[in-house]
Write a protein that holds these residues in place. Structure first.
Motif, PDB file in Angstrom:
ATOM      1  N   ALA A  30       0.711  -1.259   0.065  1.00 57.32           N
ATOM      2  CA  ALA A  30      -0.100   0.106   0.084  1.00 57.32           C
ATOM      3  C   ALA A  30       0.967   1.364   0.179  1.00 57.32           C
ATOM      4  CB  ALA A  30      -1.014   0.078   1.241  1.00 57.32           C
ATOM      5  N   GLN A  31       1.945   1.353   0.819  1.00 59.16           N
ATOM      6  CA  GLN A  31       2.677   2.314   0.772  1.00 59.16           C
ATOM      7  C   GLN A  31       3.609   2.743  -0.195  1.00 59.16           C
ATOM      8  OE1 GLN A  31       4.353   3.505   5.125  1.00 59.16           O
ATOM      9  NE2 GLN A  31       4.726   1.227   4.764  1.00 59.16           N
ATOM     10  N   ALA A  32       3.885   1.495  -1.038  1.00 60.93           N
ATOM     11  CA  ALA A  32       4.681   1.744  -2.303  1.00 60.93           C
ATOM     12  C   ALA A  32       3.505   2.303  -3.455  1.00 60.93           C
ATOM     13  CB  ALA A  32       4.976   0.353  -2.853  1.00 60.93           C
ATOM     14  N   CYS A  33       2.171   2.112  -3.263  1.00 63.09           N
ATOM     15  CA  CYS A  33       1.348   2.853  -4.103  1.00 63.09           C
ATOM     16  C   CYS A  33       0.888   4.148  -3.610  1.00 63.09           C
ATOM     17  CB  CYS A  33       0.144   1.865  -4.279  1.00 63.09           C
ATOM     18  SG  CYS A  33       0.396   0.262  -4.934  1.00 63.09           S
ATOM     19  N   GLY A  34       1.677   4.573  -2.617  1.00 66.95           N
ATOM     20  CA  GLY A  34       1.571   5.882  -2.084  1.00 66.95           C
ATOM     21  C   GLY A  34       0.165   6.244  -1.233  1.00 66.95           C
ATOM     22  N   ARG A  35      -0.027   5.212  -0.541  1.00 70.25           N
ATOM     23  CA  ARG A  35      -1.465   5.107   0.262  1.00 70.25           C
ATOM     24  C   ARG A  35      -1.176   4.950   1.596  1.00 70.25           C
ATOM     25  NH1 ARG A  35      -4.163   7.520  -3.234  1.00 70.25           N
ATOM     26  NH2 ARG A  35      -5.172   6.238  -4.857  1.00 70.25           N
ATOM     27  N   PRO A  36      -1.763   5.803   2.747  1.00 74.49           N
ATOM     28  CA  PRO A  36      -1.442   5.786   3.842  1.00 74.49           C
ATOM     29  C   PRO A  36      -2.054   4.438   4.500  1.00 74.49           C
ATOM     30  CG  PRO A  36      -3.401   7.346   3.483  1.00 74.49           C
ATOM     31  CD  PRO A  36      -2.681   6.949   2.345  1.00 74.49           C
ATOM     32  N   VAL A  37      -1.769   4.331   5.595  1.00 74.15           N
ATOM     33  CA  VAL A  37      -2.027   2.995   6.240  1.00 74.15           C
ATOM     34  C   VAL A  37      -2.424   3.283   7.809  1.00 74.15           C
ATOM     35  CG1 VAL A  37      -1.369   0.547   7.008  1.00 74.15           C
ATOM     36  CG2 VAL A  37      -0.323   1.466   4.904  1.00 74.15           C
ATOM     37  N   ILE A  38      -3.556   2.548   8.032  1.00 71.17           N
ATOM     38  CA  ILE A  38      -3.814   2.555   9.448  1.00 71.17           C
ATOM     39  C   ILE A  38      -3.716   1.092  10.063  1.00 71.17           C
ATOM     40  CG2 ILE A  38      -5.828   2.837  11.342  1.00 71.17           C
ATOM     41  CD1 ILE A  38      -7.126   4.888   9.522  1.00 71.17           C
ATOM     42  N   GLY A  39      -2.804   0.958  10.956  1.00 66.64           N
ATOM     43  CA  GLY A  39      -2.459  -0.457  11.386  1.00 66.64           C
ATOM     44  C   GLY A  39      -2.447  -0.825  12.901  1.00 66.64           C
ATOM     45  N   SER A  40      -2.616  -2.054  13.078  1.00 64.25           N
ATOM     46  CA  SER A  40      -2.593  -2.307  14.806  1.00 64.25           C
ATOM     47  C   SER A  40      -0.888  -2.228  15.226  1.00 64.25           C
ATOM     48  CB  SER A  40      -2.915  -3.861  14.952  1.00 64.25           C
ATOM     49  OG  SER A  40      -4.249  -3.865  14.617  1.00 64.25           O
ATOM     50  N   ASP A  41      -0.819  -1.668  16.421  1.00 68.61           N
ATOM     51  CA  ASP A  41       0.375  -1.804  16.971  1.00 68.61           C
ATOM     52  C   ASP A  41       0.809  -3.276  17.568  1.00 68.61           C
ATOM     53  OD1 ASP A  41       3.073  -0.833  18.058  1.00 68.61           O
ATOM     54  OD2 ASP A  41       2.005   0.509  19.586  1.00 68.61           O
ATOM     55  N   LEU A  42       1.047  -3.757  16.701  1.00 70.74           N
ATOM     56  CA  LEU A  42       1.194  -5.567  16.918  1.00 70.74           C
ATOM     57  C   LEU A  42       2.380  -5.983  16.113  1.00 70.74           C
ATOM     58  CD1 LEU A  42      -0.100  -7.970  18.121  1.00 70.74           C
ATOM     59  CD2 LEU A  42      -1.367  -7.961  15.864  1.00 70.74           C
ATOM     60  N   ASP A  43       3.407  -6.712  16.797  1.00 69.90           N
ATOM     61  CA  ASP A  43       4.387  -7.384  15.979  1.00 69.90           C
ATOM     62  C   ASP A  43       5.119  -6.665  15.011  1.00 69.90           C
ATOM     63  OD1 ASP A  43       3.715  -9.799  17.553  1.00 69.90           O
ATOM     64  OD2 ASP A  43       2.442 -10.515  16.367  1.00 69.90           O
ATOM     65  N   GLY A  44       4.975  -7.180  13.702  1.00 61.97           N
ATOM     66  CA  GLY A  44       5.959  -6.512  12.765  1.00 61.97           C
ATOM     67  C   GLY A  44       5.018  -5.226  11.846  1.00 61.97           C
ATOM     68  N   ILE A  45       3.872  -4.947  12.505  1.00 61.21           N
ATOM     69  CA  ILE A  45       3.300  -3.841  11.659  1.00 61.21           C
ATOM     70  C   ILE A  45       3.797  -2.495  11.962  1.00 61.21           C
ATOM     71  CG2 ILE A  45       1.124  -2.709  11.487  1.00 61.21           C
ATOM     72  CD1 ILE A  45      -0.397  -5.176  11.989  1.00 61.21           C
ATOM     73  N   PRO A  46       4.370  -1.997  13.121  1.00 63.49           N
ATOM     74  CA  PRO A  46       5.141  -0.892  13.260  1.00 63.49           C
ATOM     75  C   PRO A  46       6.398  -0.714  12.327  1.00 63.49           C
ATOM     76  CG  PRO A  46       4.395  -1.746  15.552  1.00 63.49           C
ATOM     77  CD  PRO A  46       4.068  -2.834  14.288  1.00 63.49           C
ATOM     78  N   GLU A  47       6.873  -1.953  12.196  1.00 67.42           N
ATOM     79  CA  GLU A  47       8.225  -1.759  11.551  1.00 67.42           C
ATOM     80  C   GLU A  47       7.843  -1.531  10.079  1.00 67.42           C
ATOM     81  OE1 GLU A  47      12.171  -4.930  10.685  1.00 67.42           O
ATOM     82  OE2 GLU A  47      10.583  -5.131  11.775  1.00 67.42           O
ATOM     83  N   ALA A  48       6.986  -2.222   9.605  1.00 69.54           N
ATOM     84  CA  ALA A  48       6.490  -1.986   8.060  1.00 69.54           C
ATOM     85  C   ALA A  48       6.061  -0.580   7.990  1.00 69.54           C
ATOM     86  CB  ALA A  48       5.541  -2.955   7.923  1.00 69.54           C
ATOM     87  N   LEU A  49       5.139  -0.040   8.904  1.00 74.47           N
ATOM     88  CA  LEU A  49       4.564   1.236   8.557  1.00 74.47           C
ATOM     89  C   LEU A  49       5.571   2.447   8.659  1.00 74.47           C
ATOM     90  CD1 LEU A  49       2.041   3.128   8.288  1.00 74.47           C
ATOM     91  CD2 LEU A  49       1.729   3.003  10.814  1.00 74.47           C
ATOM     92  N   ALA A  50       6.709   2.235   9.450  1.00 72.99           N
ATOM     93  CA  ALA A  50       7.869   3.004   9.748  1.00 72.99           C
ATOM     94  C   ALA A  50       8.954   3.479   8.450  1.00 72.99           C
ATOM     95  CB  ALA A  50       8.798   2.579  10.660  1.00 72.99           C
ATOM     96  N   ILE A  51       8.555   2.531   7.477  1.00 73.31           N
ATOM     97  CA  ILE A  51       9.394   2.497   6.320  1.00 73.31           C
ATOM     98  C   ILE A  51       9.161   3.953   5.395  1.00 73.31           C
ATOM     99  CG2 ILE A  51      10.267   1.532   4.083  1.00 73.31           C
ATOM    100  CD1 ILE A  51      10.939  -0.012   6.753  1.00 73.31           C
TER     101      ILE A  51
END
Length: 217
Positions: free
Chosen positions: A124-145
């Motif tokens: 989604a981020q590669a397509c330029g889309r913002p993300v709302i994600g759970s603060d869980l496991d690997g999700i924060p790491e992915a969102l931080a990119i």
């Protein structure tokens, strides 16, 4: 990290798919992408509960569930029970995921169980889309990119609803911002880089190891 084909996952026009999905000009499309398998799916039921809390005050918001699984009838029942008819729906199964990501205005990844490194967040981020994600496991790491989006407490319908409301009333990313998000993902996840990193890791494993120090055996 695994690789993403950033030559395919990139900002592009998806107006035809939006129309096919029943979205109208001016609609703000939140979407969850992934399988929905009993007993919990990936948080799709919580997504619908959060949608029910805000749809009246954010009338242009739409809530799409993209994927397939054995929770389909249950999710359709939730949509009716929560008063979300014509506001939320399950899309037909989609095989063109770069276009699907571009058809959304915001990806929601409200996982409630466990998660490794979520590819959908990076796509989604590669397509330029913002993300709302759970603060869980690997999700924060992915969102931080690329860093465009919000984290919420896993399973918190109230926090998710607040994030949906805030996102739907925030300015959409500009073309320049979308391009920057794409580049941030490409710098970390593009297939060639991933292949080189994996090859280097295996070469290191195969390097001859020094003989043990006999004086310490």
């Amino acid at each position: 990290y695994g690789g993403i084909d950033t030559d395919r996952f990139k900002p592009m026009d998806a107006s035809a798919l939006r129309a096919e999905w029943g979205l109208k000009p001016g609609d703000y499309a939140f979407g969850m992408v992934g399988g929905y398998v009993l007993p919990f799916g990936k948080g799709q039921r919580e997504f619908l509960q959060a949608a029910a809390k805000i749809h009246a005050e954010v009338p242009h918001a739409r809530f799409l569930i993209v994927g397939r699984g054995n929770m389909a009838e249950l999710l359709k029942q939730d949509i009716e029970r929560l008063g979300l008819r014509d506001k939320a729906w399950l899309t037909p199964y989609c095989t063109d995921m770069p276009m699907a990501m571009n058809a959304l205005d915001c990806l929601v990844h409200s996982q409630i169980g466990t998660e490794a490194m979520p590819g959908v967040v990076c796509e989604a981020q590669a397509c330029g889309r913002p993300v709302i994600g759970s603060d869980l496991d690997g999700i924060p790491e992915a969102l931080a990119i690329a860093g465009v989006g919000r984290l919420v407490k896993p399973g918190s319908v109230d926090e998710l609803a607040a994030a949906l409301r805030e996102q739907a009333t925030s300015p959409a990313p500009t073309a320049e911002q979308r391009a920057a998000m794409h580049q941030a993902i490409a710098n970390t996840f593009r297939i060639g880089l991933s292949a080189a990193n994996h090859a280097g890791f295996y070469r290191k494993l195969l390097e001859p190891q020094p003989a043990p120090d006999q004086a310490h055996t």
